[in-house]
Motif scaffolding. Structure first.
Motif, short mmCIF file in Angstrom:
data_model
loop_
_atom_site.label_atom_id
_atom_site.label_comp_id
_atom_site.label_asym_id
_atom_site.label_seq_id
_atom_site.Cartn_x
_atom_site.Cartn_y
_atom_site.Cartn_z
N ALA A 1 -1.43 2.29 3.37
CA ALA A 1 -0.16 1.69 3.81
C ALA A 1 0.46 0.84 2.70
CB ALA A 1 -0.38 0.86 5.07
N GLY A 2 -0.36 0.42 1.75
CA GLY A 2 0.16 -0.35 0.62
C GLY A 2 1.07 0.45 -0.29
N SER A 3 1.16 1.75 -0.08
CA SER A 3 2.03 2.58 -0.92
C SER A 3 3.44 2.72 -0.34
CB SER A 3 1.41 3.97 -1.09
OG SER A 3 1.39 4.67 0.13
N SER A 4 3.71 2.07 0.78
CA SER A 4 5.01 2.22 1.44
C SER A 4 6.02 1.17 1.00
CB SER A 4 4.83 2.13 2.96
OG SER A 4 6.08 2.07 3.61
N LEU A 5 7.14 1.62 0.45
CA LEU A 5 8.23 0.72 0.10
C LEU A 5 8.84 0.12 1.37
CD1 LEU A 5 10.02 -0.49 -2.14
CD2 LEU A 5 11.50 1.52 -1.89
N LEU A 6 8.92 0.89 2.41
CA LEU A 6 9.45 0.39 3.69
C LEU A 6 8.63 -0.81 4.16
CD1 LEU A 6 11.19 0.54 6.25
CD2 LEU A 6 9.64 2.34 7.08
N LEU A 7 7.31 -0.69 4.13
CA LEU A 7 6.46 -1.80 4.56
C LEU A 7 6.58 -2.99 3.62
CD1 LEU A 7 3.22 0.03 5.79
CD2 LEU A 7 5.23 -0.71 7.11
N TYR A 8 6.86 -2.73 2.35
CA TYR A 8 7.10 -3.81 1.40
C TYR A 8 8.37 -4.56 1.77
CZ TYR A 8 8.38 -6.12 -2.98
OH TYR A 8 8.77 -7.03 -3.93
N TYR A 9 9.45 -3.84 2.00
CA TYR A 9 10.71 -4.48 2.39
C TYR A 9 10.58 -5.23 3.71
CZ TYR A 9 13.55 -2.15 -1.23
OH TYR A 9 14.11 -1.74 -2.41
N LEU A 10 9.72 -4.75 4.59
CA LEU A 10 9.50 -5.41 5.88
C LEU A 10 8.60 -6.64 5.75
CD1 LEU A 10 9.06 -2.21 8.05
CD2 LEU A 10 10.91 -3.90 8.30
N GLY A 11 8.03 -6.85 4.58
CA GLY A 11 7.18 -8.01 4.36
C GLY A 11 5.75 -7.83 4.83
N ILE A 12 5.39 -6.62 5.21
CA ILE A 12 4.03 -6.33 5.68
C ILE A 12 3.11 -6.09 4.49
CG2 ILE A 12 2.64 -4.69 6.99
CD1 ILE A 12 5.22 -4.28 8.75
N ASN A 13 3.61 -5.37 3.53
CA ASN A 13 2.89 -5.10 2.28
C ASN A 13 3.43 -6.05 1.22
OD1 ASN A 13 1.69 -3.97 0.03
ND2 ASN A 13 3.05 -2.21 -0.03
N GLN A 14 2.56 -6.69 0.48
CA GLN A 14 2.99 -7.67 -0.52
C GLN A 14 3.12 -7.08 -1.92
OE1 GLN A 14 3.91 -10.59 0.80
NE2 GLN A 14 3.27 -9.66 2.71
N ILE A 15 2.82 -5.80 -2.06
CA ILE A 15 2.85 -5.16 -3.38
C ILE A 15 4.01 -4.16 -3.44
CG2 ILE A 15 1.57 -3.66 -4.97
CD1 ILE A 15 -0.98 -4.85 -3.71
N ASP A 16 4.82 -4.28 -4.47
CA ASP A 16 5.94 -3.36 -4.68
C ASP A 16 5.38 -2.03 -5.20
OD1 ASP A 16 8.04 -1.87 -5.75
OD2 ASP A 16 9.08 -3.63 -6.55
N PRO A 17 5.36 -0.98 -4.36
CA PRO A 17 4.75 0.28 -4.79
C PRO A 17 5.54 1.02 -5.85
CG PRO A 17 5.77 0.54 -2.65
CD PRO A 17 5.87 -0.91 -3.00
N VAL A 18 6.83 0.77 -5.95
CA VAL A 18 7.63 1.42 -6.99
C VAL A 18 7.32 0.78 -8.34
CG1 VAL A 18 9.98 1.88 -7.81
CG2 VAL A 18 9.43 2.12 -5.37
N LYS A 19 7.29 -0.54 -8.36
CA LYS A 19 7.00 -1.26 -9.59
C LYS A 19 5.65 -0.83 -10.18
CE LYS A 19 6.32 -5.96 -11.34
NZ LYS A 19 6.35 -7.39 -10.98
N TYR A 20 4.67 -0.60 -9.32
CA TYR A 20 3.33 -0.23 -9.77
C TYR A 20 3.05 1.27 -9.68
CZ TYR A 20 2.68 -5.22 -9.93
OH TYR A 20 2.82 -6.54 -10.24
N ASN A 21 4.09 2.04 -9.41
CA ASN A 21 4.00 3.50 -9.40
C ASN A 21 2.88 4.02 -8.48
OD1 ASN A 21 5.00 5.98 -10.19
ND2 ASN A 21 3.57 6.17 -11.88
N ILE A 22 2.85 3.49 -7.26
CA ILE A 22 1.84 3.90 -6.28
C ILE A 22 2.41 5.05 -5.46
CG2 ILE A 22 0.41 3.19 -4.34
CD1 ILE A 22 0.71 0.28 -5.42
N PRO A 23 1.78 6.20 -5.47
CA PRO A 23 2.32 7.36 -4.74
C PRO A 23 2.26 7.16 -3.23
CG PRO A 23 0.18 7.90 -5.70
CD PRO A 23 0.54 6.52 -6.17
N LEU A 24 3.28 7.61 -2.57
CA LEU A 24 3.40 7.48 -1.12
C LEU A 24 2.52 8.46 -0.35
CD1 LEU A 24 4.94 6.25 1.33
CD2 LEU A 24 6.64 8.04 1.00
N SER A 25 2.18 9.55 -0.97
CA SER A 25 1.58 10.69 -0.26
C SER A 25 0.27 10.39 0.45
CB SER A 25 1.37 11.86 -1.22
OG SER A 25 0.53 11.48 -2.29
N ARG A 26 -0.44 9.33 0.08
CA ARG A 26 -1.67 9.00 0.80
C ARG A 26 -1.36 8.41 2.17
NH1 ARG A 26 -4.80 5.02 -1.63
NH2 ARG A 26 -6.36 5.51 -0.09
N PHE A 27 -0.23 7.74 2.30
CA PHE A 27 0.15 7.11 3.57
C PHE A 27 0.89 8.09 4.47
CE2 PHE A 27 3.19 4.20 5.88
CZ PHE A 27 2.26 3.74 6.80
#
Length: 142
Positions: free
Chosen positions: A66-92
């Motif tokens: 779930a840490g790979s979701s930009l949506l969850l980042y914008y919602l404040g649930i995930n504290q890590i910016d997945p785009v900045k750290y190039n985390i692929p979404l496909s696992r979530f």
């Protein structure tokens, strides 16, 4: 409720300012498209409702895919910016997913049972608990 309304409701819950950058725009659009395609938007919306009431007021740790979701980042649930750290979404989530995504969260041990009990008692229509550990003294797991 329409998919577009679910998207607008989710966007209204953003606590992190949306980046004015095409890379971020494309990633968020891709997430929404996959969630719509797989009919998971209602689930994310319901999770956010439960999260904001029962989990957000306490310390928590979001783990796993779930840490790979930009949506969850914008919602404040995930504290890590997945785009900045190039985390692929496909696992979530991905376009081939057959099952609803899951959220791995750790809660403070001293509050865990209280939080779980509140969530279960007030959301019996949508909540299921999954755990890979057996705890004889915990009434929520069999």
């Amino acid at each position: 409720m329409s998919e577009e309304l679910n998207i607008e409701i989710l966007k209204s819950c953003f606590v992190i300012p949306v980046h004015d950058d095409p890379i971020y725009d494309n990633r968020l659009k891709m997430e929404f498209d996959i969630l719509k395609q797989n009919n998971f938007l209602w689930f994310i919306k319901r999770f956010v409702e439960i999260f904001n009431v029962y989990i957000k007021p306490h310390l928590y740790l979001l783990r796993g895919s779930a840490g790979s979701s930009l949506l969850l980042y914008y919602l404040g649930i995930n504290q890590i910016d997945p785009v900045k750290y190039n985390i692929p979404l496909s696992r979530f989530i991905n376009s081939l997913a057959l099952t609803i995504p899951d959220f791995d969260m750790d809660l403070p041990l001293s509050l865990r049972d209280k939080i779980i009990e509140q969530i279960i008692n007030n959301n019996k229509d949508t909540v299921r608990i999954s755990c890979n550990l057996h705890n004889e003294n915990n009434k929520y797991f069999d």
